[in-house]
Structures are given as C-alpha cells and as structure tokens.
Enzyme design. Structure first.
Site, short mmCIF file in Angstrom:
data_model
loop_
_atom_site.label_atom_id
_atom_site.label_comp_id
_atom_site.label_asym_id
_atom_site.label_seq_id
_atom_site.Cartn_x
_atom_site.Cartn_y
_atom_site.Cartn_z
N CYS A 95 0.82 -1.23 0.00
CA CYS A 95 0.00 0.00 0.00
C CYS A 95 0.85 1.28 0.00
O CYS A 95 0.34 2.36 -0.26
CB CYS A 95 -0.95 0.00 1.19
SG CYS A 95 -2.03 -1.42 1.21
N HIS B 13 -2.97 7.14 3.43
CA HIS B 13 -3.45 5.92 2.78
C HIS B 13 -4.81 5.56 3.35
O HIS B 13 -5.01 5.53 4.58
CB HIS B 13 -2.44 4.79 3.03
CG HIS B 13 -2.96 3.44 2.67
ND1 HIS B 13 -3.62 3.19 1.48
CD2 HIS B 13 -2.96 2.26 3.34
CE1 HIS B 13 -3.98 1.92 1.44
NE2 HIS B 13 -3.60 1.34 2.56
N ASN C 272 -10.22 0.11 0.50
CA ASN C 272 -8.76 0.24 0.47
C ASN C 272 -8.27 -0.24 -0.89
O ASN C 272 -8.30 -1.43 -1.18
CB ASN C 272 -8.18 -0.61 1.62
CG ASN C 272 -6.66 -0.62 1.64
OD1 ASN C 272 -6.02 -0.18 0.70
ND2 ASN C 272 -6.11 -1.16 2.71
O1 UT7 Z 1 -3.42 -1.36 3.97
C1 UT7 Z 1 -3.42 -2.06 5.19
C2 UT7 Z 1 -4.49 -3.11 5.12
N1 UT7 Z 1 -5.02 -3.59 6.36
C3 UT7 Z 1 -5.74 -2.86 7.25
O2 UT7 Z 1 -5.92 -1.68 7.13
C4 UT7 Z 1 -6.35 -3.60 8.41
C5 UT7 Z 1 -6.27 -2.87 9.70
N2 UT7 Z 1 -7.18 -3.48 10.69
C6 UT7 Z 1 -8.47 -3.20 10.70
O3 UT7 Z 1 -8.93 -2.39 9.92
C7 UT7 Z 1 -9.35 -3.88 11.73
O4 UT7 Z 1 -8.55 -4.70 12.57
C8 UT7 Z 1 -10.48 -4.72 11.08
C9 UT7 Z 1 -11.51 -3.81 10.44
C10 UT7 Z 1 -9.90 -5.67 10.03
C11 UT7 Z 1 -11.18 -5.56 12.13
O5 UT7 Z 1 -11.64 -4.74 13.19
P1 UT7 Z 1 -11.38 -5.19 14.71
O6 UT7 Z 1 -11.98 -4.17 15.58
O7 UT7 Z 1 -9.91 -5.41 14.86
O8 UT7 Z 1 -12.22 -6.51 14.80
P2 UT7 Z 1 -11.74 -7.96 15.24
O9 UT7 Z 1 -10.80 -8.54 14.24
O10 UT7 Z 1 -11.31 -7.92 16.67
O11 UT7 Z 1 -13.09 -8.78 15.15
C12 UT7 Z 1 -14.18 -8.50 16.03
C13 UT7 Z 1 -15.29 -9.46 15.69
C14 UT7 Z 1 -14.84 -10.90 15.55
O12 UT7 Z 1 -15.88 -11.72 16.04
P3 UT7 Z 1 -15.79 -12.36 17.52
O13 UT7 Z 1 -14.55 -13.19 17.53
O14 UT7 Z 1 -15.70 -11.18 18.45
O15 UT7 Z 1 -17.05 -13.14 17.62
C15 UT7 Z 1 -14.74 -11.12 14.06
O16 UT7 Z 1 -14.95 -12.45 13.69
O17 UT7 Z 1 -15.83 -9.08 14.40
C16 UT7 Z 1 -15.87 -10.25 13.58
N3 UT7 Z 1 -15.75 -9.83 12.19
C17 UT7 Z 1 -16.79 -9.46 11.45
N4 UT7 Z 1 -18.10 -9.38 11.74
C18 UT7 Z 1 -18.91 -8.95 10.76
C19 UT7 Z 1 -14.61 -9.74 11.44
N5 UT7 Z 1 -14.93 -9.30 10.21
C20 UT7 Z 1 -16.28 -9.13 10.19
C21 UT7 Z 1 -17.18 -8.69 9.21
N6 UT7 Z 1 -18.47 -8.61 9.53
N7 UT7 Z 1 -16.78 -8.34 7.97
#
Ligand code: UT7
Length: 318
Positions: free
Chosen positions: A110, A244, A274
């Site tokens: 990125c 970004h 993104n």
């Molecule tokens: O260019 C760089 C590219 N990468 C990034 O920018 C990623 C940076 N990270 C993020 O943006 C965030 O970490 C995410 C948006 C990917 C995830 O947010 P989070 O607050 O870190 O959520 P999490 O991974 O802790 O997940 C929380 C819950 C989980 O469920 P449980 O285990 O609490 O039951 C996930 O399974 O949200 C669940 N989850 C979803 N639920 C609905 C994960 N993805 C989804 C989804 N829809 N798409």
C-alpha cells in the site's frame, strides 16, 4: 528536491459492490463494516484487467499533462501483482502506450505510490529523466479470499496515475521497511516443482487486523512528527494530510493522537474501500478535480502497508 506532479488520472472498475451486496453471501452487515472501517462500497473488477485500469489512468494523466507517452523517460508502476507475474504491469501498459522507455514495477504494497515518487525523484535529480509516468494500480479482489469476512470487505480495485517532471514541489521524503512477513501477506505457491521440499499451492491474502491497525496508527503519528521536525514546521503549515485510505478508524485514531482537525484529513474510503497503492493518487485526483488543492498548498502524504512499509512525503503544490 527536484520534482513536481503536473497531472493525475484515475480508473476504477465499473461495478460497485456495496456492503449489503457482500452481506448476501457472507455473515457480515453494512453496520459492522461502516462502524469498523468507514467503507460503504468499493469498485470490483468484473471484465476489466489491471492493465485496463492502469492504462486508462495513465492516458488520463498524460492528457492532463499535455504530454505524449513518447515524452516519458520512465514508466514506474507500483503494484502488489499485475496481470502477469512477468512481464511487469509497467510493460503491459507500455505495450498499449507504444513506448520504448524503461518500464518496471515496484512492490511496496500500500506504500507503493510514495516509493514510486521517491524513485522518480532519484531519476530526476540524477539527470536520468525529465518526465516520468507513475501508475499505482492494484486489484486485491483477485488476491483476497471472498469467504474471509475479516479481509475481503476491506479492499477495492483501482488505479491512480500521475506525470512527474522537474520542479520544486518535493520538500521531504522518508521511506522505511520494518521487515515482517507475518502480519499481512499473500504467499505464492511452488508451482509443480517435483523437487520442492515445501510444496504449496499458495495462499489467499492473510492479515492480523489488529496488529496492522496498531502498526498503522503508530507509524502515522511517528512519521508525521518526524516530517514536522525535519522541516521545522508545525501542523498549521500543512493544508492537507493525505493518508493511505485503509480504514477511517485508523485515520481518526492517528489524527486524534496528533490533535489535528478533521477537515485537514480528506477521506474517500467510503466510496472505494482500500485500493492499496492506488488510494493516495485516487484521493489526490479527487481533491484536484474538486478544486480543493491550490497552488502553494502544503500536502503531507503518508502511507503504510505490507512489508511492513511506510512512506511519507511533503509536497508544496506548484
Ligand atoms: O493497507 C493495510 C491493510 N489492512 C488494514 O488496514 C487492516 C487494519 N485493521 C483493521 O482495519 C481492523 O482490525 C479490522 C476492520 C480488520 C477488524 O476490526 P477489529 O476491531 O480489529 O475486529 P476484530 O478482528 O477484533 O473482530 C471483532 C469481531 C470478531 O468476532 P468475535 O470473535 O468477536 O465473535 C470477528 O470475527 O468481528 C468479527 N468480524 C466481522 N463481523 C462482521 C470480522 N470481520 C467481520 C465482518 N463482519 N466483515
């Protein structure tokens, strides 16, 4: 330092995929995606190839610069993966532009656009080039696992190009790579090599979201402060912080840590998701077309991505 951006151009696929469209086949929702990322929709390639998008963005940037493809001394593409592993995306674009100048790809994930600008600066400063076409293009829809809701909802496809010439815009440039192949990656396979000791078909993109989130917020805060110190400026000297577009919450968290006003942080992730290295040039193009950037404005561009890479530059718009 001797360059300026004279024009920009973009291209995104025709198809828009909303969060609700994804919720039709995955256990996710518009509410979750918007509240966690700020993304409402993204453009996803159906018929378009990445070369189509990169070529279209390039033609638009060349038109804006009033220069011909044959005036370019280099074509530099930043991409994670072009339509071919080889030849490069830059060569695929040069085939269509009918140029014979050197053309090659760089991969800084990125952060690719800032890396490409830095290379352009080096070629121009050395006297090896006067005009350079930069194209940042990525199609992550073909790399992510569309059954992995934690990853596939984040990305969109697109290309952003610019023509760079000699000038005095670039006031600061800093790149880094904190070698890390675990928190975000897409592993290639070993083909059908019968001698391979670790036969693998390759993987979809994997990511430890919270690790990337933390890295990004820390990196933005650190790199913005480094630029301020190096240039002996404060936030009031910068008109726009163009980050970004990975996650609106990353942008907001970094902005709050830096105690900076929201209006200086343009955001378009709601529309495109993104788009990897294309995100900053797409945002730049939108800001220029909207008449938001004026001659003399100072722009701080900062990106982060797989690698883990970071890149930050300050441009005084000419
Ligand atoms: O260019 C760089 C590219 N990468 C990034 O920018 C990623 C940076 N990270 C993020 O943006 C965030 O970490 C995410 C948006 C990917 C995830 O947010 P989070 O607050 O870190 O959520 P999490 O991974 O802790 O997940 C929380 C819950 C989980 O469920 P449980 O285990 O609490 O039951 C996930 O399974 O949200 C669940 N989850 C979803 N639920 C609905 C994960 N993805 C989804 C989804 N829809 N798409």
């Amino acid at each position: 330092m001797g360059l300026k951006i004279v024009s920009t151009g973009i291209a995104v696929p025709e198809k828009t995929v909303t969060n609700n469209d994804i919720a039709q086949f995955l256990d996710t929702s518009d509410d979750w995606i918007v509240s966690k990322t700020g993304i409402k929709q993204r453009a996803v390639a159906t018929r378009e190839s990445l070369t189509d998008l990169a070529f279209k963005a390039a033609v638009s940037a060349l038109k804006g610069a009033d220069l011909a493809a044959s005036d370019m001394d280099f074509i530099i593409c930043s991409t994670i993966l072009g339509d071919y592993t080889s030849p490069s995306l830059a060569c695929a674009v040069s085939e269509r532009l009918k140029t014979i100048c050197p053309a090659f790809d760089i991969n800084a994930a990125c952060t690719g656009f800032i890396y490409a600008l830095s290379m352009a600066q080096a070629y121009i400063d050395s006297g090896a080039a006067a005009n350079i076409l930069i194209i940042s293009a990525d199609m992550l829809s073909s790399l992510v696992d569309w059954t992995d809701r934690a990853v596939c909802v984040l990305f969109g496809d697109g290309a952003g190009a610019c023509v760079v010439t000699r000038g005095n815009s670039l006031k600061y440039m800093k790149l880094a790579a904190y070698g890390d192949t675990s928190v975000i990656r897409q592993r290639n396979g070993t083909g059908n090599n019968p001698f391979s000791a670790h036969a693998s078909k390759g993987e979809f993109m994997t990511m430890e979201g919270q690790e990337v989130f933390r890295f990004a917020v820390n990196a933005i805060e650190r790199e913005v402060n480094s630029a301020f110190s190096a240039l002996n400026i404060t936030s009031s000297d910068i008109n726009y912080f163009m980050l970004h577009q990975a996650n609106k919450r990353i942008i907001d968290s970094a902005r709050k840590r830096l105690s900076l006003p929201e209006e200086k942080f343009p955001v378009n992730i709601d529309k495109y998701g993104n788009t990897s290295s294309a995100s900053i040039p797409i945002l730049l193009n939108e800001m220029l077309e909207g008449g938001k950037i004026k001659k003399g404005d100072n722009l701080l561009l900062t990106a982060f991505g797989a690698g883990l890479t970071t890149g930050t530059c300050v441009l005084n718009w000419e």
